[in-house]
Each structure stands twice: as structure tokens, then as C-alpha cells.
Scaffold this motif. Structure first.
Motif, short mmCIF file in Angstrom:
data_model
loop_
_atom_site.label_atom_id
_atom_site.label_comp_id
_atom_site.label_asym_id
_atom_site.label_seq_id
_atom_site.Cartn_x
_atom_site.Cartn_y
_atom_site.Cartn_z
N MET A 170 0.81 -1.22 0.00
CA MET A 170 0.00 0.00 0.00
C MET A 170 0.83 1.27 0.00
SD MET A 170 -3.30 -0.56 2.47
CE MET A 170 -2.27 -0.52 3.92
N ALA A 171 1.84 1.34 0.87
CA ALA A 171 2.57 2.61 1.06
C ALA A 171 3.16 3.15 -0.25
CB ALA A 171 3.63 2.45 2.12
N PRO A 172 3.86 2.33 -1.05
CA PRO A 172 4.41 2.89 -2.29
C PRO A 172 3.33 3.30 -3.28
CG PRO A 172 4.85 0.53 -2.16
CD PRO A 172 4.35 0.95 -0.83
N ALA A 173 2.16 2.66 -3.23
CA ALA A 173 1.06 3.07 -4.10
C ALA A 173 0.53 4.43 -3.67
CB ALA A 173 -0.05 2.02 -4.07
N PHE A 174 0.32 4.62 -2.37
CA PHE A 174 -0.11 5.91 -1.85
C PHE A 174 0.91 7.00 -2.20
CE2 PHE A 174 -3.30 3.67 0.47
CZ PHE A 174 -4.19 4.59 0.97
N GLU A 175 2.17 6.71 -1.98
CA GLU A 175 3.21 7.71 -2.22
C GLU A 175 3.23 8.15 -3.67
OE1 GLU A 175 6.63 5.60 -0.89
OE2 GLU A 175 6.17 5.87 1.25
N ALA A 176 3.13 7.19 -4.59
CA ALA A 176 3.17 7.52 -6.02
C ALA A 176 1.96 8.35 -6.43
CB ALA A 176 3.24 6.24 -6.85
N ALA A 177 0.78 7.97 -5.94
CA ALA A 177 -0.43 8.70 -6.32
C ALA A 177 -0.42 10.12 -5.78
CB ALA A 177 -1.67 7.95 -5.83
N VAL A 178 -0.09 10.28 -4.51
CA VAL A 178 -0.08 11.61 -3.89
C VAL A 178 0.97 12.51 -4.52
CG1 VAL A 178 0.35 12.83 -1.72
CG2 VAL A 178 -1.10 10.80 -1.74
N ALA A 179 2.09 11.93 -4.92
CA ALA A 179 3.18 12.72 -5.50
C ALA A 179 2.79 13.40 -6.81
CB ALA A 179 4.41 11.84 -5.71
N THR A 180 1.76 12.91 -7.49
CA THR A 180 1.34 13.53 -8.76
C THR A 180 0.70 14.89 -8.53
OG1 THR A 180 -0.88 12.54 -8.71
CG2 THR A 180 0.89 11.27 -9.78
N GLY A 181 0.21 15.14 -7.33
CA GLY A 181 -0.54 16.37 -7.07
C GLY A 181 -2.00 16.28 -7.45
N LEU A 182 -2.42 15.15 -8.07
CA LEU A 182 -3.84 14.97 -8.39
C LEU A 182 -4.61 14.62 -7.11
CD1 LEU A 182 -3.62 12.76 -11.63
CD2 LEU A 182 -4.32 15.16 -11.49
N PRO A 183 -5.91 14.91 -7.07
CA PRO A 183 -6.71 14.43 -5.95
C PRO A 183 -6.68 12.90 -5.92
CG PRO A 183 -7.92 16.04 -7.27
CD PRO A 183 -6.70 15.69 -8.05
N VAL A 184 -6.67 12.34 -4.74
CA VAL A 184 -6.60 10.88 -4.58
C VAL A 184 -7.75 10.40 -3.70
CG1 VAL A 184 -5.23 8.95 -3.72
CG2 VAL A 184 -4.09 10.89 -4.84
N TRP A 185 -8.49 9.42 -4.19
CA TRP A 185 -9.48 8.69 -3.39
C TRP A 185 -8.89 7.32 -3.10
CZ3 TRP A 185 -14.76 9.58 -6.37
CH2 TRP A 185 -15.11 10.94 -6.29
N ALA A 186 -9.04 6.85 -1.88
CA ALA A 186 -8.46 5.58 -1.47
C ALA A 186 -9.56 4.56 -1.19
CB ALA A 186 -7.59 5.76 -0.23
N GLY A 187 -9.56 3.48 -1.95
CA GLY A 187 -10.55 2.41 -1.77
C GLY A 187 -9.91 1.19 -1.15
#
Length: 314
Positions: A170-187
Motif C-alpha cells: 500500500m505505502a508505495p502506491a499511496f506515495e506515487a499517487a499523492v506525488a502527482t498532485g492529483l486528488p486521490v481517493w483511497a478504496g
């Protein structure tokens, strides 16, 4: 106004937002072949017309968000299946199909979400991960970074982290998504233990759901909730999430079961049953509702009127 900004304004007001239903399983229902090693990901290039039609049908059913067919097409899935050289073409085509569906639907307010999962190969005929292909930390980081960057480059309005359940991935997936600056929804995905307790979806060992929910304290997430989980576990798992997270909640369950590479539709709940669950979730404070594997445009149509009829509890 950009689609996500409009969505966020609605969420800030307490409105209900409708997500789409399953994409890969809907392709399967329409006769699109699933790959024995990479499931629905490789279907994109050979079946773009069908994929675009799925997105349009969800929009016509009332979805405010359509999700690109990128769930099963990270390098973690494509490389073992022999499709690594198709990563760019396949994922760009999937995202562009969602954009075209929005354009041709006439609903410019619909948001296009990129799906980013930590799925790894699955044992054929089962729903368990093939741990012989468990990725290294560096492979995960690279795969998630490339996928997240591609979503941003192709103009996705947000990224949905889908089926988050494995602490090591999970952690590297969260890190990569948040790093884009796009809004992130977590399911997140959950299941019941033998004693009725709420556990992470992980099959290889029992992990209390509280342990996976803790990651929300470390990242700025625009919405969080339950997906690809049985409907009868969603409410209890959401209550656990709420201990850590105070933003908008979402719920989009599955129905049926998976035997790689095919979804089994024998026990999929009727749309009216799904509507009953959705009403209960919204009444408890959920603002984003939709469906995952096994749920179709008919299911989304059954809940689409909730945008106008039902207000979440404050």
C-alpha cells in the motif's frame, strides 16, 4: 469549472456523488475475452469500442465518475504476463477511451479517474495472489510511479487507489499517487474473519482491518472508503475507517466471486438489493456510492436518483 472541482464542491455541500460500476467484469459480460495471466488489462487495445461503450453506458446510467480500465495493467501485472512492452500504449488507450466516452456523452461534468491498484498475478482458477510473483520494493515503487505519472500525463481528473489491503504494497502506491498532485481517493478492501471480525482482504494471513486503515493518517486523501468487498462488511469497515479519517466516505462493493481470469456472476445481487444497501450507507454519512466487480450499469441506474432524493447524515 473542471470536473473534479465541481465534484468537490458537491461533496463539500454534503451531496451524493455516483461512481460507475465494474469495468473489467462488464467487458467480460459483453463477451470480451479475459487474459489468463493479466485479466482485463490487455483487453483494452483489441476492444476499444466495447470499452468506450461501457463507459458511456455508465454515464447514461447516471455516473458522475468513470474509471479508466487501468486496474490490472501496471507493470506488476503486465511484465509477468508478457505485455511489458505494451504498458504505455495500453494504459494511454484505456484513459483516452474514458475521455472519449465523456466527450461523446455530452456530459462534460463527468470526472475521469485513473485506477491504480497493487494487484499482482493471481493463481489461475482462484482469487489468491500468486506469491511466486511477489514484487520487490523497488519494482513496486517503479511500477506505481510510472502508472501514477501516466494518469497525470493523460489528463485524469483524479486517481483512485483501488483494492488497498496489503500492508507491504500500500505505502508505495499511496506515495506515487499523492506525488502527482492529483486528488486521490483511497478504496480499501475487507472481508469477514471466521469469528465475524473485520479483516483486510488479504488471504495469506489474517490482518485486522484497523492495521490497513492506519495509513490514512500519513497521507492527504480527498476521499476514502470500501470497495471490492461484500456489502455486508462495508458498514463495519467504514466505522473503522472513520476512527482515522474524517473526510468524505465512499462505498462501492462487489457481488459474485472471482476465479482467475473470470468473474462468476451466479450470485450477483439484484439492482434493488444494491439500492437498499446504498441507502443505508448514505444515511450513515457515505457520499460517494457505486459498484465494483459484478455490478453493471443497471445497478448504477438503480442508485443514480439518490443524488436528488437522499442526503447523507451530517
Amino acid at each position: 469549472m473542471q470536473p473534479f472541482s465541481a465534484l468537490q464542491q458537491r461533496l463539500d455541500k454534503g451531496d451524493v456523488v455516483i461512481l460507475d460500476g465494474g469495468t473489467g467484469t462488464e467487458l467480460e459480460q459483453r463477451g470480451v475475452p479475459m487474459d489468463s495471466k493479466a485479466w482485463c488489462g490487455p483487453a483494452t487495445l483489441e476492444h476499444l469500442a466495447e470499452l468506450e461503450e461501457v463507459h458511456r453506458d455508465y454515464i447514461a446510467a447516471g455516473a458522475d465518475v468513470v474509471t479508466a480500465n487501468t486496474y490490472a495493467s501496471s507493470l506488476l501485472m503486465l511484465e509477468p504476463a508478457g505485455f511489458a512492452d505494451q504498458f504505455e500504449n495500453l494504459n494511454r488507450a484505456a484513459i483516452r477511451a474514458a475521455h472519449r466516452a465523456r466527450l461523446t456523452s455530452g456530459r462534460g461534468d463527468v470526472a475521469v479517474a485513473g485506477s491504480l491498484s497493487h494487484m499482482i498475478p493471481v493463481v489461475e482458477g482462484d482469487d489468491r495472489s500468486d506469491l511466486a510473483h511477489a514484487p520487490s520494493k523497488s519494482d513496486m515503487a517503479e511500477a506505481f510511479q510510472r502508472m501514477a505519472s501516466l494518469h497525470k500525463d493523460e489528463g485524469c481528473d483524479l486517481i483512485i487507489l483501488e483494492m488497498m489491503y496489503h500492508p507491504d504494497r500500500m505505502a508505495p502506491a499511496f506515495e506515487a499517487a499523492v506525488a502527482t498532485g492529483l486528488p486521490v481517493w483511497a478504496g480499501f478492501s475487507a472481508r469477514r474473519g471466521m469469528g465475524g471480525e473485520v479483516l483486510s482482504f488479504a488471504r495469506e494471513r489474517d490482518i485486522p482491518f484497523e492495521e490497513v486503515a492506519e495509513i490514512l493518517a500519513d497521507f492527504d486523501i480527498a476521499a476514502a472508503g470500501l470497495m471490492h468487498s461484500p456489502s455486508n462488511v462495508v458498514a463495519d469497515a467504514l466505522a473503522i475507517l472513520r476512527r482515522t479519517y474524517d473526510g468524505p466516505l465512499m462505498a462501492y462493493p462487489d457481488s459474485g466471486y472471482f476465479k482467475m481470469p473470470y468473474w462468476q456472476f451466479d450470485d450477483v445481487m439484484p439492482p434493488e438489493t444494491f439500492r437498499g444497501f446504498a441507502e443505508e450507507w448514505v444515511a450513515s454519512g457515505v457520499q460517494i456510492v457505486g459498484g465494483c466487480c459484478g455490478l453493471s450499469p443497471d445497478h448504477i441506474r438503480a442508485i443514480s436518483s439518490m443524488k436528488d432524493e437522499v442526503s447523507p447524515r451530517s
